[in-house]
Enzyme design. Structure first.
Site: not given
Ligand code: B16
Ligand code: MG
Length: 218
Positions: A9-11, A17, A45, A114-115, A145, A169-170
């Site tokens: 996962d990224l964030d 982030t 998240k 990542s989402a 997710k 994953e966090d």
């Molecule tokens: P964006 P991840 C997710 O990233 C974030 O955890 C989540 O808080 C955020 O709303 C989502 O990406 C969408 O991000 O607005 O930049 O498209 O944790 O799956 O890497």
């Molecule tokens: Mg994350």
């Protein structure tokens, strides 16, 4: 050596982030007279941008028009983009590079799952893009997710069966997605939030190379 696939996962896993998402959502929520806590933020998240705004509106008991919804999503993202525009390699979380480099040395395929629709921009900013064999982000999926789609596409791109994939994953939703995909889930965070993961570590400094070898052989 036997091959597994490792999906990150990224964030909140590679970079923090999550704090920038929180700042941007909180700023936006205040303009709507909605306040939410860090505890509620946990629920955002790993969740898509659309779903995040829906949740915030429901916490504040607000309904808005479709146009206003789009406008607010744009505002939040502009604010978030400002935050991430000044990111650099120093924002990579501790020992992420050590783990990535160890897996690369052991010739294990690596994907991002990542989402976020901003994932590629962030990976470029922190100079990590070339360490990934595949990148799956919010632009590549139709289901967010806890749906496992993002990780299943990652496994497919790496040509590794789901049960041989390991996911870092966090988020609560992300660990659930990895479990539904029948992958080995590793929670990065607290046992309290991520007790449903197969393993939980506070961060990558707690993940030894020996543990990674065990995972590869598993
Ligand atoms: P964006 P991840 C997710 O990233 C974030 O955890 C989540 O808080 C955020 O709303 C989502 O990406 C969408 O991000 O607005 O930049 O498209 O944790 O799956 O890497
Ligand atoms: Mg994350």
């Amino acid at each position: 050596m036997i091959k597994k696939a490792f999906i990150f996962d990224l964030d909140g896993v590679i970079v923090d982030t999550a704090k920038y998402h929180f700042l941007a959502w909180q700023k936006l929520a205040r303009t709507l007279d909605i306040d939410f806590t860090e505890k509620e933020n946990e629920q955002l998240k790993g969740v898509s941008r659309v779903r995040s705004l829906e949740k915030i509106l429901s916490w504040g008991n607000k309904t808005i028009s479709e146009n206003k919804f789009k406008e607010l999503m744009g505002k939040k993202n502009d604010d978030y983009l400002n935050h991430i525009s000044i990111m650099n390699e120093n924002e990579i979380l501790p020992d992420v590079n050590r783990v990535l480099d160890f897996l690369i040395e052991k010739q294990q395929p690596i994907a991002l799952g990542s989402a976020s629709k901003n994932a590629r921009t962030i990976l470029e900013r922190v100079n990590l893009k070339n360490k990934f064999d595949a990148i799956v982000d919010g632009n590549d999926v139709s289901k967010a997710k806890p749906d496992p789609e993002v990780f299943l596409i990652g496994a497919e791109l790496l040509k590794i069966k789901p049960e041989y994939c390991v996911v870092f994953e966090d988020s609560v939703a992300g660990v659930e997605a990895a479990n539904v995909a029948n992958m080995i889930s590793i929670g990065i965070g607290s046992e309290e939030n991520l007790g449903h993961a197969n393993f939980v570590f506070r961060d990558f400094t707690e993940i030894s190379n020996e543990f990674l070898i065990e995972l590869i052989k598993k």
